[in-house]
Scaffold this motif. Structure first.
Motif, PDB file in Angstrom:
ATOM      1  N   GLY A 205       0.561  -0.990  -0.477  1.00  0.00           N
ATOM      2  CA  GLY A 205      -0.243  -0.193   0.176  1.00  0.00           C
ATOM      3  C   GLY A 205       0.784   1.093   0.162  1.00  0.00           C
ATOM      4  N   GLY A 206       0.214   2.259  -0.218  1.00  0.00           N
ATOM      5  CA  GLY A 206       1.420   3.637   0.064  1.00  0.00           C
ATOM      6  C   GLY A 206       1.667   3.773  -1.101  1.00  0.00           C
ATOM      7  N   ASP A 207       2.726   5.010  -1.399  1.00  0.00           N
ATOM      8  CA  ASP A 207       3.031   5.084  -2.670  1.00  0.00           C
ATOM      9  C   ASP A 207       3.721   4.539  -2.867  1.00  0.00           C
ATOM     10  OD1 ASP A 207       2.514   8.031  -1.918  1.00  0.00           O
ATOM     11  OD2 ASP A 207       4.632   8.315  -0.989  1.00  0.00           O
TER      12      ASP A 207
ATOM     13  N   ALA B 177       2.207   1.312  -4.199  1.00  0.00           N
ATOM     14  CA  ALA B 177       1.116   0.783  -4.653  1.00  0.00           C
ATOM     15  C   ALA B 177      -0.220   1.403  -6.005  1.00  0.00           C
ATOM     16  CB  ALA B 177      -0.376   0.908  -3.431  1.00  0.00           C
TER      17      ALA B 177
ATOM     18  N   ALA C 259      -3.129   2.062  -4.384  1.00  0.00           N
ATOM     19  CA  ALA C 259      -2.585   2.680  -3.191  1.00  0.00           C
ATOM     20  C   ALA C 259      -3.988   3.143  -1.771  1.00  0.00           C
ATOM     21  CB  ALA C 259      -2.015   3.986  -2.530  1.00  0.00           C
ATOM     22  N   HIS C 260      -5.269   2.853  -2.520  1.00  0.00           N
ATOM     23  CA  HIS C 260      -6.156   3.176  -1.256  1.00  0.00           C
ATOM     24  C   HIS C 260      -7.546   2.464  -1.620  1.00  0.00           C
ATOM     25  CE1 HIS C 260      -4.990   7.562  -1.254  1.00  0.00           C
ATOM     26  NE2 HIS C 260      -4.612   7.819  -2.112  1.00  0.00           N
TER      27      HIS C 260
ATOM     28  N   ARG D 192      -6.762  -4.752  -3.406  1.00  0.00           N
ATOM     29  CA  ARG D 192      -5.778  -5.506  -3.817  1.00  0.00           C
ATOM     30  C   ARG D 192      -5.622  -6.771  -4.193  1.00  0.00           C
ATOM     31  NH1 ARG D 192      -2.269  -2.295   0.283  1.00  0.00           N
ATOM     32  NH2 ARG D 192      -4.612  -2.721   1.337  1.00  0.00           N
TER      33      ARG D 192
END
Length: 127
Positions: free
Chosen positions: A74-76, A78, A82-83, A89
């Motif tokens: 996740g995060g940047d 991804a 990411a969201h 995912r």
């Protein structure tokens, strides 16, 4: 038994030459809905890959495997995912593809700790 949670997992295969269908296991994806966990661990055996295809793009394969780990984290890392929630995912990552890195079929199990299970599966099925 109440400490155990259902999880799903799929192996990541590297198929260097699609037309030949030969592959090596290079990672594992794990999803545990009750704990909102999605994770991936990868390990590329470069010698095995090059035995299947001496011209294989090893840096490209490593980048593709890192991208899978990034989507799970996740995060940047991804990107557009990411969201998305962990389940979405995981479902996106296990969708069939005809690329060099392909997901295998999904299996299930029980675990108290999906992160530990991810590492255990990597050792058992990939390394």
């Amino acid at each position: 038994m109440s400490d155990l949670h259902v999880y799903e997992y799929a192996l990541l295969h590297v198929v260097p030459r699609i037309e030949r269908g030969e592959r090596i296991n290079a990672g594992v994806l794990v999803y545990c809905r009750p704990l909102s966990y999605v994770g991936a661990r990868t390990h590329l055996d470069e010698a095995r890959l090059l035995a299947l295809d001496p011209a294989a793009d090893v840096p490209g394969v490593r980048a593709a495997l890192r991208a899978v780990e990034g989507v799970c984290a996740g995060g940047d890392a991804a990107g557009q995912a990411a969201h998305d929630d962990p389940g979405r995912r995981f479902r996106w990552l296990i969708a069939p593809r005809s690329t060099i890195v392909q997901p295998g079929p999904v299996h299930t199990g029980l675990t108290a700790d999906p992160a530990v299970e991810t590492e255990r599966l990597l050792d058992l099925l990939v390394r």
